[in-house]
Design a protein around this motif. Structure first.
Motif, short mmCIF file in Angstrom:
data_model
loop_
_atom_site.label_atom_id
_atom_site.label_comp_id
_atom_site.label_asym_id
_atom_site.label_seq_id
_atom_site.Cartn_x
_atom_site.Cartn_y
_atom_site.Cartn_z
N MET A 55 0.84 -1.19 0.00
CA MET A 55 0.00 0.00 0.00
C MET A 55 0.88 1.25 0.00
O MET A 55 2.08 1.18 0.25
N ASP A 112 -3.26 5.32 -0.30
CA ASP A 112 -4.15 4.56 0.58
C ASP A 112 -4.31 5.21 1.94
O ASP A 112 -5.14 4.79 2.73
N GLY A 113 -3.50 6.20 2.22
CA GLY A 113 -3.62 6.88 3.51
C GLY A 113 -2.72 8.09 3.53
O GLY A 113 -1.71 8.13 2.83
N LYS A 302 -6.25 -0.13 7.65
CA LYS A 302 -6.54 -0.77 6.36
C LYS A 302 -6.67 -2.29 6.51
O LYS A 302 -7.53 -2.93 5.91
N ASN A 303 -5.82 -2.89 7.36
CA ASN A 303 -5.78 -4.34 7.42
C ASN A 303 -6.60 -4.96 8.55
O ASN A 303 -6.88 -6.14 8.53
#
Lengths: 339, 359
Positions: A55, A112-113, A302-303
């Motif tokens: 990511m 993604d962030g 995210k995970n």
């Protein structure tokens, strides 16, 4: 804004110099003490490595070029990125408008962030709203403690500058200071002003504030020397960054003053000075931890859907005090430039 | 600037108008005082004197010898760099990279010595080579391309800023260099570049001596040598200078190399005084150097100026910066005081010169 990519032919000049110096090594000009050789052998910290999908995370700060503090934040972020299989995009600009544009470029890249500092919250509000709309999780670090929740950010890692200042003021009372001088190395910086204000709030003695030009060491030194000579009743110098504390020590001796020096923030030279007793104590907000947690926090979200503080409370990384009693534990990490 | 500007430095060595010469009444003979006032450095001297008196009244602590020594130290770290910057301005160019150049030099010396574990003198010499090369590059690019020095040195300024940071990070892994104070040769180098000694109980920094020595040397070169004439000539009018056989390119390049030498010296002082160097420092100092030279009577357009003037200009900067502290004024206004004082001093300077040259 990758600062390592300045295409300049001038870069060859140091290369030539280094080559010439290398030749001189063979000619027997090497130093028998200090230097790189004495430092080699220290191993890097390494944890396991995540196997989660790759990511991309953007870290956007208000770092001024060449600041040791922010270098440590970045190292923490890089360590977390390496461990979490994250591609880290680091960028920074002390100008709030430019920093907002950097966040916009991260949104454009569909990262993604985003981890971001809010040194000037109002300027960042719009662009953080855009990230929110684009579905990109945003975490705050370092500065912006009073604004991150309103901006609908996921979580926050940092130190409350006022709280740190207040803790510093209490410590000054403990060590019996009567008249302290708070040294601001960047006139008009909100966080630095909050630190001095925090100290003033809890400190029982008298507190003076002195602005210095942080970009010019001789100027910092002579300005402090002048101030200490002008007022011999000052018994504690409070600096707001590690390099300025070390310069303040020289000023104290130049001015023939009996003042002691204490500071906010650490670097490896400062650790030595705490050990030797030149500097009494330092308040550490653990910049490495701020960078590390911000990136790791985005990975966890995210995970595994986690967010620290439940989105309600910030995660405080400081203030931690470093003085003669605990400096040895920190010294080995500081030698690597990670504390 | 026309060639007539070149005649100006002749004022510093007054034309023969001794008692032997009779007045013919066509021009009024100006008094000694007026002729003295017309010298370019007198205005700034009076300005500095006025500010000194002002702060001596406002700030009792400044009256101590040790305080004056601090002011002189502050002035000298500015002043050593102002000397070549002033010569360059008289030569018609200026250098925006002069603020970050000392940092580049200090970084080179520190990293060369530390990373290769060499005697620090090796680093000092490597830094000298790099600094002179930077100066040469500026001058060479200028005469080669014909671009204005503003553009050339702005490019170098930005380039160096990036290189300072990126190379330091690449080599040391940090943005500041490592402490070299325990290495061989450090104490000797410190004695040369950053020592101090006591004179009658007052601690004097060696940079003050270097500053005054360099100033004396620069004055001699400017007023008594052929090279000094070349500087005035290329600053006044490049084309006329070339027409009368002045090596314009050599003069301009060598002036930039001189700035490189100044940057090296200041960089070495910073390194040996503070043991480590932060790569982001120095930005903004270039304007202080240029301002001190202008306050000292050097024209931004070139062809006119002295060395003694910029010496007082640097002194005035140091004095105002620290005078504000000694006078315990509200630090929030620090920069404003500085700005007002400097413009004021420059105006006094201008006014004195106008009064003096009016007939």
């Amino acid at each position: 804004m990758d600062r390592s990519s300045h295409p300049r032919s001038r870069r060859f000049a140091p290369v030539i110099a280094v080559a010439a110096a290398a030749a001189l090594t063979l000619a027997g000009c090497s130093s028998s003490s200090g230097g790189k050789k004495s430092e080699e052998g220290a191993a890097d910290a390494s944890a396991g490595k995540a196997t989660t999908p790759r990511m991309t995370v953007a870290l956007v700060t208000h770092q001024a070029p060449g600041d040791t503090f922010w270098d440590t934040v970045r190292k923490g972020a890089e360590a977390a990125a390496a461990k979490d299989n994250i591609k880290l995009i680091y960028s920074a600009d002390p100008n709030a408008g430019n920093q907002a544009n950097l966040v916009q470029t991260a949104i454009d890249q569909k990262v993604d962030g985003i981890a971001v500092t809010l040194a000037k919250p109002d300027a960042m509000k719009g662009v953080i709203g855009k990230a929110d709309k684009a579905g990109i999780p945003v975490v705050g670090l370092n500065s912006g403690l009073s604004d991150w929740k309103q901006f609908n950010m996921l979580e926050f890692f940092g130190q409350d500058e006022s709280v740190a200042g207040e803790a510093f003021g209490k410590k000054l009372n403990e060590v019996g200071a009567k008249h302290a001088l708070c040294v601001i190395q960047e006139q008009g910086n909100v966080g630095l002003t909050q630190r001095c204000d925090g100290v003033e709030k809890t400190f029982d003695g008298k507190l003076d504030v002195q602005n210095v030009n942080g970009a010019d060491k001789p100027s910092v030194k002579s300005t402090l020397t002048a101030k200490l000579k002008q007022d011999s009743s000052i018994d504690y110098v409070v600096t707001l960054g590690a390099p300025f504390a070390l310069t303040a020590v020289q000023s104290v001796s130049d001015a023939g003053s009996k003042a002691k020096v204490a500071t906010f923030d650490l670097n490896k030279e400062l650790i030595k000075a705490v050990k030797s007793g030149d500097i009494q104590f330092a308040v550490d907000q653990q910049p490495y931890l701020q960078g590390y947690l911000a990136v790791d926090g985005l990975w966890l979200y995210k995970n595994n859907g986690n967010y620290s503080g439940g989105g309600e409370q910030p995660v405080l990384t400081g203030p931690a005090f470093v003085d003669k009693s605990n400096v040895d534990k920190i010294a080995e990490f500081a030698a690597k430039g990670t504390r | 600037m026309s060639m007539t500007q070149q005649a100006e430095p002749a004022v510093t060595t007054p034309p023969v108008s001794g008692p032997g010469k009779e007045k013919d009444g066509r021009t009024q003979q100006r008094s000694l005082v007026l002729r003295l006032l017309a010298r370019p450095e007198v205005g700034v001297f009076l300005g500095a004197l006025a500010i000194l008196v002002f702060f001596l009244i406002m700030a009792p602590t400044l009256r101590q010898g040790s305080s004056m020594s601090t002011v002189l130290y502050q002035s000298s770290t500015i002043g050593i760099m102002v000397l070549p910057v002033a010569l360059l301005m008289i030569g018609g160019e200026f250098d925006l990279s002069s603020g970050v150049a000392p940092v580049a030099s200090a970084l080179t010396a520190s990293m060369t010595a530390f990373e290769l574990t060499l005697n620090v003198w090796v680093g000092v010499i490597a830094a000298l080579v790099v600094s002179l090369a930077i100066g040469f590059f500026n001058g060479w690019l200028l005469v080669r391309t014909g671009l204005p020095s503003f553009l050339v040195t702005l490019g170098t300024f930005m380039g160096l800023q990036g290189v300072n940071l990126a190379v330091t990070k690449l080599v040391t892994g940090n943005v500041a260099t490592d402490d070299i104070s325990d290495m061989d040769g450090f104490d000797q180098a410190k004695a040369v570049f950053a020592s101090s000694f006591d004179v009658g109980g007052v601690n004097v920094k060696i940079t003050v001596l270097w500053w005054l020595a360099f100033a004396a040397l620069a004055t001699w070169v400017l007023l008594r040598t052929k090279y000094g004439n070349w500087i005035f000539a290329v600053g006044g009018n490049k084309d006329s200078a070339r027409a009368v056989g002045v090596p314009v390119n050599f003069t301009k390049i060598s002036l930039f190399v001189l700035v490189g030498f100044g940057a090296w010296f200041v960089g070495m002082h910073n390194l040996f005084q503070y043991n480590t160097v932060q790569s982001g420092e120095g930005v903004g100092n270039e304007l202080i150097y240029i301002a001190a030279a202008v306050v000292g009577g050097c024209l931004l357009t070139g062809g006119y100026g002295t060395i003694i003037g910029p010496v007082f200009g640097a002194f005035m900067f140091g004095l105002v910066q620290l005078g504000i502290v000694y006078a315990t004024w509200n630090p929030d206004w620090f920069k404003t005081f500085l700005g007002v004082m400097l413009v004021g001093a420059t105006l006094v300077n201008l006014w004195v010169r106008k009064q003096a040259t009016r007939r």
